[in-house]
Motif scaffolding. Structure first.
Motif, PDB file in Angstrom:
ATOM      1  N   GLY A   9     -49.996  20.366   1.477  1.00 33.38           N
ATOM      2  CA  GLY A   9     -48.731  20.236   0.757  1.00 33.38           C
ATOM      3  C   GLY A   9     -48.325  18.796   0.553  1.00 33.38           C
ATOM      4  N   SER A  10     -47.466  18.297   1.412  1.00 30.12           N
ATOM      5  CA  SER A  10     -46.769  17.045   1.135  1.00 30.12           C
ATOM      6  C   SER A  10     -47.685  15.825   1.201  1.00 30.12           C
ATOM      7  N   ILE A  11     -47.458  14.932   0.256  1.00 25.73           N
ATOM      8  CA  ILE A  11     -48.080  13.604   0.205  1.00 25.73           C
ATOM      9  C   ILE A  11     -46.933  12.595   0.283  1.00 25.73           C
ATOM     10  N   PRO A  12     -47.081  11.513   1.037  1.00 25.85           N
ATOM     11  CA  PRO A  12     -45.995  10.524   1.102  1.00 25.85           C
ATOM     12  C   PRO A  12     -45.522  10.115  -0.293  1.00 25.85           C
ATOM     13  N   ARG A  13     -44.211  10.024  -0.462  1.00 28.57           N
ATOM     14  CA  ARG A  13     -43.642   9.654  -1.760  1.00 28.57           C
ATOM     15  C   ARG A  13     -43.879   8.173  -2.026  1.00 28.57           C
ATOM     16  N   PRO A  14     -44.128   7.779  -3.270  1.00 30.72           N
ATOM     17  CA  PRO A  14     -44.341   6.360  -3.577  1.00 30.72           C
ATOM     18  C   PRO A  14     -43.050   5.571  -3.393  1.00 30.72           C
ATOM     19  N   PRO A  15     -43.143   4.265  -3.116  1.00 29.09           N
ATOM     20  CA  PRO A  15     -41.946   3.444  -2.886  1.00 29.09           C
ATOM     21  C   PRO A  15     -40.948   3.506  -4.035  1.00 29.09           C
ATOM     22  N   ALA A  16     -41.433   3.545  -5.275  1.00 27.81           N
ATOM     23  CA  ALA A  16     -40.508   3.583  -6.421  1.00 27.81           C
ATOM     24  C   ALA A  16     -39.651   4.840  -6.386  1.00 27.81           C
ATOM     25  N   LEU A  17     -40.229   5.957  -5.986  1.00 28.45           N
ATOM     26  CA  LEU A  17     -39.452   7.194  -5.911  1.00 28.45           C
ATOM     27  C   LEU A  17     -38.448   7.126  -4.767  1.00 28.45           C
ATOM     28  N   LEU A  18     -38.882   6.644  -3.613  1.00 30.32           N
ATOM     29  CA  LEU A  18     -37.962   6.546  -2.482  1.00 30.32           C
ATOM     30  C   LEU A  18     -36.784   5.635  -2.821  1.00 30.32           C
ATOM     31  N   ALA A  19     -37.063   4.526  -3.512  1.00 29.81           N
ATOM     32  CA  ALA A  19     -35.976   3.630  -3.924  1.00 29.81           C
ATOM     33  C   ALA A  19     -35.064   4.318  -4.927  1.00 29.81           C
ATOM     34  N   SER A  54     -60.643  16.957  -5.864  1.00 33.90           N
ATOM     35  CA  SER A  54     -60.006  18.131  -5.261  1.00 33.90           C
ATOM     36  C   SER A  54     -60.067  19.308  -6.231  1.00 33.90           C
ATOM     37  N   PRO A  55     -60.694  20.421  -5.847  1.00 32.33           N
ATOM     38  CA  PRO A  55     -60.812  21.551  -6.772  1.00 32.33           C
ATOM     39  C   PRO A  55     -59.503  22.313  -6.960  1.00 32.33           C
ATOM     40  N   ILE A  56     -58.586  22.145  -6.010  1.00 35.24           N
ATOM     41  CA  ILE A  56     -57.247  22.725  -6.057  1.00 35.24           C
ATOM     42  C   ILE A  56     -56.268  21.589  -5.791  1.00 35.24           C
ATOM     43  N   VAL A  57     -55.166  21.541  -6.510  1.00 33.05           N
ATOM     44  CA  VAL A  57     -54.202  20.464  -6.290  1.00 33.05           C
ATOM     45  C   VAL A  57     -52.820  21.049  -6.019  1.00 33.05           C
ATOM     46  N   THR A  58     -51.945  20.196  -5.518  1.00 31.47           N
ATOM     47  CA  THR A  58     -50.523  20.501  -5.390  1.00 31.47           C
ATOM     48  C   THR A  58     -49.751  19.317  -5.954  1.00 31.47           C
ATOM     49  N   ASP A  59     -48.440  19.480  -6.029  1.00 29.68           N
ATOM     50  CA  ASP A  59     -47.611  18.359  -6.488  1.00 29.68           C
ATOM     51  C   ASP A  59     -47.274  17.402  -5.353  1.00 29.68           C
ATOM     52  N   GLY A  60     -47.802  17.669  -4.148  1.00 31.53           N
ATOM     53  CA  GLY A  60     -47.498  16.800  -3.018  1.00 31.53           C
ATOM     54  C   GLY A  60     -46.049  16.880  -2.563  1.00 31.53           C
ATOM     55  N   GLU A  61     -45.339  17.900  -3.060  1.00 29.96           N
ATOM     56  CA  GLU A  61     -43.931  18.109  -2.702  1.00 29.96           C
ATOM     57  C   GLU A  61     -43.068  16.890  -3.019  1.00 29.96           C
ATOM     58  N   GLN A  62     -43.410  16.220  -4.105  1.00 26.50           N
ATOM     59  CA  GLN A  62     -42.680  15.006  -4.476  1.00 26.50           C
ATOM     60  C   GLN A  62     -41.210  15.289  -4.771  1.00 26.50           C
ATOM     61  N   ARG A  63     -40.908  16.473  -5.295  1.00 26.82           N
ATOM     62  CA  ARG A  63     -39.536  16.790  -5.671  1.00 26.82           C
ATOM     63  C   ARG A  63     -38.745  17.486  -4.555  1.00 26.82           C
ATOM     64  N   LYS A  64     -39.410  17.935  -3.508  1.00 28.28           N
ATOM     65  CA  LYS A  64     -38.712  18.669  -2.457  1.00 28.28           C
ATOM     66  C   LYS A  64     -38.023  17.714  -1.485  1.00 28.28           C
ATOM     67  N   GLY A 110     -41.140  28.167  -7.965  1.00 29.29           N
ATOM     68  CA  GLY A 110     -41.795  28.237  -9.267  1.00 29.29           C
ATOM     69  C   GLY A 110     -41.471  27.066 -10.168  1.00 29.29           C
ATOM     70  N   GLU A 111     -40.278  26.486 -10.024  1.00 31.59           N
ATOM     71  CA  GLU A 111     -39.945  25.358 -10.892  1.00 31.59           C
ATOM     72  C   GLU A 111     -40.764  24.116 -10.527  1.00 31.59           C
ATOM     73  N   TYR A 112     -41.094  23.958  -9.243  1.00 33.09           N
ATOM     74  CA  TYR A 112     -41.977  22.851  -8.844  1.00 33.09           C
ATOM     75  C   TYR A 112     -43.380  23.087  -9.396  1.00 33.09           C
ATOM     76  N   LEU A 113     -43.815  24.334  -9.333  1.00 33.04           N
ATOM     77  CA  LEU A 113     -45.147  24.675  -9.834  1.00 33.04           C
ATOM     78  C   LEU A 113     -45.260  24.380 -11.327  1.00 33.04           C
ATOM     79  N   ARG A 114     -44.281  24.822 -12.089  1.00 32.52           N
ATOM     80  CA  ARG A 114     -44.349  24.601 -13.538  1.00 32.52           C
ATOM     81  C   ARG A 114     -44.341  23.117 -13.883  1.00 32.52           C
ATOM     82  N   ALA A 115     -43.580  22.321 -13.127  1.00 32.98           N
ATOM     83  CA  ALA A 115     -43.570  20.876 -13.364  1.00 32.98           C
ATOM     84  C   ALA A 115     -44.939  20.269 -13.059  1.00 32.98           C
TER      85      ALA A 115
END
Length: 354
Positions: A9-19, A54-64, A110-115
């Motif tokens: 699931g989660s990948i560390p958020r980039p500095p620009a997003l955290l800011a 990666s044969p399967i990906v996620t959004d890294g939970e960037q929006r959660k 589902g809204e994270y998935l669609r994004a």
């Protein structure tokens, strides 16, 4: 032979997003600017995963805001003084407390998935929070006019809708995050809480057909946050027999951080059903040392001594930043560990296919 490998699931958020999140909270940027930062972080995360093969990906939970509390984002009727989860290093996380009913999700996965699907060229899986975790929102002294049974009925409906919406939107699979399973044994060594959690989750899972259950997986780990855990001291064997009674097709099992993986693998072989695929954790997100592909290969080969390779897969032990403010692991370290997982799994698949 082919061995599937998936991120948790989660990948560390980039500095620009955290800011940007901090700027939005302070009123310095508007919601449109923040949404653009979320979208760019999601695009970059998926692009990097695909570039690593990666044969399967996620959004890294960037929006959660966190893996556990996304359904509550913007929900009224919450107080901040809910259940406290202590971690081994002394820090805590606190859930909100529900103050009124009926309970409804403010946001569905589902809204994270669609994004994410807008940016992906390979299948996308979607993680959702287990209803057992959200059951902790209900206060011990109750809510006037809204009893616990009514709350649980509403929770089961909402959790079903969360999973069903992700499946309908085309998720390759839906991963139920059940990190509170091992914690339940710590809270109640009689395992009454664990049994209640499993029964609640099965109330939701039983609303799906066998074909749909085959697309649902369950993730277990001892919690990972700020390079610490909440229940690694609990004997895994106190969880595993109950875990595999969950009516799901796949299980993502933290293993790389276990001191005696062979003991855990023997228990998995004993208790997992033959039709359940087991993804074993081969990288430890809270260990700053980056695994080599050869270490991952050897962990997979060890697992194959206990489990039929035809029902084996690999994953990371848990997400790299399950809470949005967790800065303990860098984005670069996460990519390096994911690369090792993918390459090491391929090495093991080659060895097992000979």
């Amino acid at each position: 032979m082919n061995l599937p490998t998936e991120p948790i699931g989660s990948i560390p958020r980039p500095p620009a997003l955290l800011a940007g999140i901090a700027d939005h909270a302070a009123g310095r940027i508007g919601p449109d600017a923040l949404d653009a930062l979320y979208d760019e972080a999601t695009r970059d995360t998926i692009a990097r995963l695909e570039a690593l093969g990666s044969p399967i990906v996620t959004d890294g939970e960037q929006r959660k805001p966190s893996f556990a509390t996304y359904p509550l984002d913007g929900l009224p009727g919450l107080a901040p003084d809910g259940a406290v989860i202590p971690f081994a290093d002394g820090h805590t996380r606190q859930l909100p407390r529900l103050t009124t009913g009926p309970f409804r999700y403010a946001r569905h996965a589902g809204e994270y998935l669609r994004a994410a699907q807008r940016h992906a060229t390979v299948p996308v899986k979607q993680a959702v929070i287990a209803p057992s975790a959200l059951s902790l929102l209900y206060p011990a002294d109750g809510i006037p006019g809204y009893d616990r049974d009514a709350f649980l009925d509403d929770l089961v409906d909402e959790a079903e809708a969360d999973i069903r919406g992700a499946l309908a939107a085309g998720a390759s699979s839906v991963q139920l995050d059940f990190t509170e399973g091992r914690l339940a044994v710590k809270l109640d060594p009689s395992r009454g809480v664990l049994d209640a959690f499993v029964a609640l989750n099965n109330r939701v899972l039983d609303r799906f057909t066998p074909a749909e259950q085959a697309r649902i997986g369950v993730h277990t780990c001892p919690g990972g946050d700020r390079d610490s855990t909440h229940s690694l001291d609990v004997d895994y064997l106190d969880l595993l027999p109950a875990l595999f009674t969950l009516h799901a097709g796949s299980f993502y099992v933290q293993l790389a951080s276990e001191p005696d993986p062979g003991r855990v693998l023997a228990a998995i072989a004993e208790h997992a059903r033959p039709d359940q695929r087991i993804f074993v954790g081969v990288t430890d997100p809270i260990d700053p040392a980056v695994e080599t592909a050869e270490q991952v290969r050897d962990r997979v080969l060890h697992a194959a001594e206990y489990l039929d390779p035809a029902r084996l897969g690999t994953c990371d032990d848990c997400g790299f930043a399950p809470f949005g403010d967790d800065l303990s692991t860098s984005r670069d370290t996460a990519w390096a560990k994911i690369r090792a997982r993918i390459e090491g799994t391929a090495l093991a698949a080659d060895r097992l296919g000979r």
